[in-house]
Design an enzyme around this catalytic site. Structure first.
Site, PDB file in Angstrom:
ATOM      1  N   GLY A   1      -7.360  68.048  69.488  1.00  0.00           N
ATOM      2  CA  GLY A   1      -6.575  68.567  68.344  1.00  0.00           C
ATOM      3  C   GLY A   1      -7.227  70.310  67.913  1.00  0.00           C
ATOM      4  O   GLY A   1      -6.526  70.683  66.951  1.00  0.00           O
ATOM      5  N   THR A   2      -8.272  70.855  68.106  1.00  0.00           N
ATOM      6  CA  THR A   2      -8.211  71.904  68.597  1.00  0.00           C
ATOM      7  C   THR A   2      -7.323  72.825  68.559  1.00  0.00           C
ATOM      8  O   THR A   2      -6.962  73.681  68.244  1.00  0.00           O
ATOM      9  CB  THR A   2      -9.959  71.911  69.202  1.00  0.00           C
ATOM     10  OG1 THR A   2     -10.632  71.650  68.530  1.00  0.00           O
ATOM     11  CG2 THR A   2     -10.176  73.699  68.844  1.00  0.00           C
TER      12      THR A   2
ATOM     13  N   CYS B   1     -19.132  68.279  64.526  1.00  0.00           N
ATOM     14  CA  CYS B   1     -18.940  69.757  65.208  1.00  0.00           C
ATOM     15  C   CYS B   1     -20.320  70.886  64.864  1.00  0.00           C
ATOM     16  O   CYS B   1     -20.817  71.542  65.411  1.00  0.00           O
ATOM     17  CB  CYS B   1     -17.946  70.528  65.336  1.00  0.00           C
ATOM     18  SG  CYS B   1     -16.436  69.492  65.892  1.00  0.00           S
TER      19      CYS B   1
ATOM     20  N   THR C   1       0.372  71.980  83.873  1.00  0.00           N
ATOM     21  CA  THR C   1       0.484  70.967  84.862  1.00  0.00           C
ATOM     22  C   THR C   1       0.206  69.839  83.614  1.00  0.00           C
ATOM     23  O   THR C   1      -1.175  70.029  83.057  1.00  0.00           O
ATOM     24  CB  THR C   1      -0.296  71.292  85.880  1.00  0.00           C
ATOM     25  OG1 THR C   1       0.327  72.105  86.637  1.00  0.00           O
ATOM     26  CG2 THR C   1       0.379  69.304  86.193  1.00  0.00           C
TER      27      THR C   1
ATOM     28  N   ASN D   1     -12.659  65.452  57.548  1.00  0.00           N
ATOM     29  CA  ASN D   1     -13.340  64.256  58.575  1.00  0.00           C
ATOM     30  C   ASN D   1     -14.793  64.178  58.138  1.00  0.00           C
ATOM     31  O   ASN D   1     -15.410  63.853  58.826  1.00  0.00           O
ATOM     32  CB  ASN D   1     -13.250  65.676  59.936  1.00  0.00           C
ATOM     33  CG  ASN D   1     -13.636  66.357  59.440  1.00  0.00           C
ATOM     34  OD1 ASN D   1     -13.678  67.152  58.952  1.00  0.00           O
ATOM     35  ND2 ASN D   1     -14.863  67.261  59.951  1.00  0.00           N
TER      36      ASN D   1
ATOM     37  N   SER E   1      -5.225  64.600  67.674  1.00  0.00           N
ATOM     38  CA  SER E   1      -6.148  64.326  68.519  1.00  0.00           C
ATOM     39  C   SER E   1      -6.045  62.773  68.991  1.00  0.00           C
ATOM     40  O   SER E   1      -6.374  61.656  68.568  1.00  0.00           O
ATOM     41  CB  SER E   1      -7.259  64.453  68.455  1.00  0.00           C
ATOM     42  OG  SER E   1      -8.476  64.699  69.008  1.00  0.00           O
ATOM     43  N   ALA E   2      -6.003  62.265  70.518  1.00  0.00           N
ATOM     44  CA  ALA E   2      -6.315  61.299  71.048  1.00  0.00           C
ATOM     45  C   ALA E   2      -7.649  59.981  71.125  1.00  0.00           C
ATOM     46  O   ALA E   2      -7.559  59.167  70.721  1.00  0.00           O
ATOM     47  CB  ALA E   2      -5.765  60.404  72.211  1.00  0.00           C
ATOM     48  N   HIS E   3      -8.337  61.305  71.308  1.00  0.00           N
ATOM     49  CA  HIS E   3      -9.821  60.453  71.709  1.00  0.00           C
ATOM     50  C   HIS E   3     -10.912  59.840  69.648  1.00  0.00           C
ATOM     51  O   HIS E   3     -11.851  59.461  69.625  1.00  0.00           O
ATOM     52  CB  HIS E   3     -11.032  60.947  71.589  1.00  0.00           C
ATOM     53  CG  HIS E   3     -11.354  62.572  71.183  1.00  0.00           C
ATOM     54  ND1 HIS E   3     -12.778  62.876  70.473  1.00  0.00           N
ATOM     55  CD2 HIS E   3     -11.093  63.299  70.737  1.00  0.00           C
ATOM     56  CE1 HIS E   3     -12.750  63.409  69.990  1.00  0.00           C
ATOM     57  NE2 HIS E   3     -11.741  63.895  70.082  1.00  0.00           N
TER      58      HIS E   3
ATOM     59  N   GLN F   1      -7.721  63.393  61.551  1.00  0.00           N
ATOM     60  CA  GLN F   1      -8.190  61.828  61.069  1.00  0.00           C
ATOM     61  C   GLN F   1      -7.571  61.101  60.271  1.00  0.00           C
ATOM     62  O   GLN F   1      -8.040  59.542  60.208  1.00  0.00           O
ATOM     63  CB  GLN F   1      -9.469  63.094  60.379  1.00  0.00           C
ATOM     64  CG  GLN F   1     -10.271  62.888  60.786  1.00  0.00           C
ATOM     65  CD  GLN F   1     -11.645  62.906  61.371  1.00  0.00           C
ATOM     66  OE1 GLN F   1     -11.839  61.190  61.276  1.00  0.00           O
ATOM     67  NE2 GLN F   1     -12.031  62.881  61.808  1.00  0.00           N
TER      68      GLN F   1
HETATM   69  N1  PLP Z   1      -9.571  68.556  62.871  1.00  0.00           N
HETATM   70  C1  PLP Z   1     -10.142  67.464  62.761  1.00  0.00           C
HETATM   71  C2  PLP Z   1      -9.931  66.918  61.103  1.00  0.00           C
HETATM   72  C3  PLP Z   1     -11.184  66.536  63.718  1.00  0.00           C
HETATM   73  O1  PLP Z   1     -12.008  65.776  62.382  1.00  0.00           O
HETATM   74  C4  PLP Z   1     -11.433  67.480  64.781  1.00  0.00           C
HETATM   75  C5  PLP Z   1     -12.668  66.250  65.855  1.00  0.00           C
HETATM   76  O2  PLP Z   1     -13.229  66.601  65.427  1.00  0.00           O
HETATM   77  C6  PLP Z   1     -10.419  68.491  65.013  1.00  0.00           C
HETATM   78  C7  PLP Z   1      -9.592  68.946  64.820  1.00  0.00           C
HETATM   79  C8  PLP Z   1     -10.737  68.370  66.726  1.00  0.00           C
HETATM   80  O3  PLP Z   1      -9.867  68.167  67.427  1.00  0.00           O
HETATM   81  P1  PLP Z   1     -10.721  68.128  69.377  1.00  0.00           P
HETATM   82  O4  PLP Z   1     -11.555  67.272  69.054  1.00  0.00           O
HETATM   83  O5  PLP Z   1      -9.483  67.234  69.791  1.00  0.00           O
HETATM   84  O6  PLP Z   1     -10.146  69.316  69.883  1.00  0.00           O
END
Ligand code: PLP
Length: 388
Positions: A71-72, A325, A237, A151, A199-201, A179
């Site tokens: 996601g970042t 974070c 890759t 989030n 974001s997959a996780h 989210q």
């Molecule tokens: N954006 C939001 C709203 C999130 O909650 C998060 C992760 O907590 C991210 C971005 C970042 O995603 P990633 O952990 O896959 O980099």
């Protein structure tokens, strides 16, 4: 003691079936998707299958999905990519004051390089007012970026309304849907968005893989240069096992979303009501209805969130204060402050985010343990003593 995990907004466990689908791509089917031999073509085929599943989850075309490292990266790519590709058209970006750090800090980065950013306020429930978006637009605005759901306190923003405003003004619209994708319906056309971070996780897939939806025709520059993978938009890759896992998780999410929403909304209500009834001076943060089905965020007067968290951890209950974070810093959450909470209340916040395997018994255990912890902490609270 079996641990209770209530921090699914931070990350979710990888679904065992997802892991099973991923494993062959570490061993037998290990090829580089750019190779023209059969190993490579098998890996390439798996990536394309996963792309179709992710695209289907958000109502997009396959070729509009670009896999990233998470996601970042998707947020950075959207903000910086659009800003630098469109600087001849304008230098102004609109975002909200409650975005994830990945959006916030990308905006601050481009501000240092001459762009202007408007950070819109939110109301006490954490909602952005679409009228404020409209008023902030200038003839130099090139991008609007407002997250789909927050989030920390789970408020779901009026993205479709903002999408209509953006479209009418001819301005690109990005939403951080990390989210929401896989949890509530996300349809890129209904929402009127041009860019979507995923974001997959966060949806029972693996860590280190995500995607950016890029509507066909959107002008943005890549910032990973090299072997021109992902149709020249993101070199490197591909993370084949990760992408396969993401696709598999997307498939599960699509099939199970409706049923999960009903189940989680019920559990969420049970936890919120229980907390409000069993603890005095507790308030719900975020919108009572327009919130993610799995999110409970409360502020508890006269106690520190960190102390509650550590005491819960001793009871084998894993929750969070603020976002994953920022929970390593002692700064108040910028989200809760933007909603008008005092520093004291922001520090007294606790977030429980429920998941696929959360049970009613687990919620009952929180409701049994937390009131005791609060009584204990309040008895030694300097915050309360100062009030006396
Ligand atoms: N954006 C939001 C709203 C999130 O909650 C998060 C992760 O907590 C991210 C971005 C970042 O995603 P990633 O952990 O896959 O980099």
């Amino acid at each position: 003691m079996k641990r209770i995990y209530l921090d699914h907004a931070a990350t979710t466990p990888t679904h065992p079936e997802v892991l099973k689908e991923m494993l062959p791509y570490f061993t037998d089917t290990f090829g580089n998707p750019s190779s023209i031999h059969s190993y490579g073509q098998e890996a390439k085929g798996a990536i394309e299958e996963a792309r179709t599943k992710v695209a289907e989850l958000i109502g997009a075309r396959d070729d509009e999905v670009v896999f990233t490292s998470g996601g970042t990266e998707a947020d950075n790519f959207a903000i910086k990519g659009v800003a630098f590709a469109n600087e001849n058209k304008g230098d102004h970006i609109i975002t909200s004051s409650i975005e994830h750090h990945a959006v916030m800090e990308s905006c601050q980065f481009i501000e240092k390089r001459g762009f202007r950013v408007t950070y819109l306020p939110v109301d006490t429930a954490g909602l952005v007012d679409p009228d404020d978006v409209k008023k902030a637009i200038t003839d130099k605005t090139i991008l609007i970026s407002v997250m789909h759901a927050n989030n920390e306190m789970g408020t779901i923003e009026p993205i479709a309304e903002i999408g209509r405003i953006a479209r009418k003004a001819g301005i690109y619209f990005h939403t951080d849907a990390v989210q929401t994708v896989g949890h509530i319906p996300v349809d890129v056309n209904e929402l009127g968005v041009d860019l979507v971070s995923m974001s997959a996780h966060k949806l029972y897939g693996p860590k280190g893989v995500g995607a950016l939806y890029i509507r066909k025709g959107t002008k943005l520059i890549p910032f990973m240069h090299g072997g021109e993978q992902e149709r020249k938009r993101r070199s490197s890759t591909e993370n084949v096992p990760g992408i396969v896992g993401f696709g598999c998780a997307a498939g599960f999410a699509l099939r199970e979303m409706d049923q999960e929403t009903v189940r989680l909304t019920h559990l969420r209500g049970h936890l919120i009501n229980g907390l409000l009834n069993h603890i005095d001076r507790v308030s719900l943060n975020g919108h009572p209805e327009k919130r993610l089905p799995n999110n409970v965020n409360v502020s508890i007067d006269f106690v520190e969130g960190e102390s509650m968290l550590l005491n819960l951890d001793l009871e084998a209950i894993c929750a969070s204060t603020g976002s994953a974070c920022s929970s390593s810093t002692l700064e108040s959450s910028h989200v809760l402050l933007a909603m008008g909470l005092s520093h004291e209340l922001a520090h007294g916040s606790l977030r429980f985010t429920l998941g696929k395997w959360t049970t009613e018994e687990e919620i009952n255990r929180v409701l049994e343990v937390l009131p005791r912890i609060v009584v204990k902490l309040r008895a030694m609270s300097p915050l309360l003593k100062n009030r006396r």
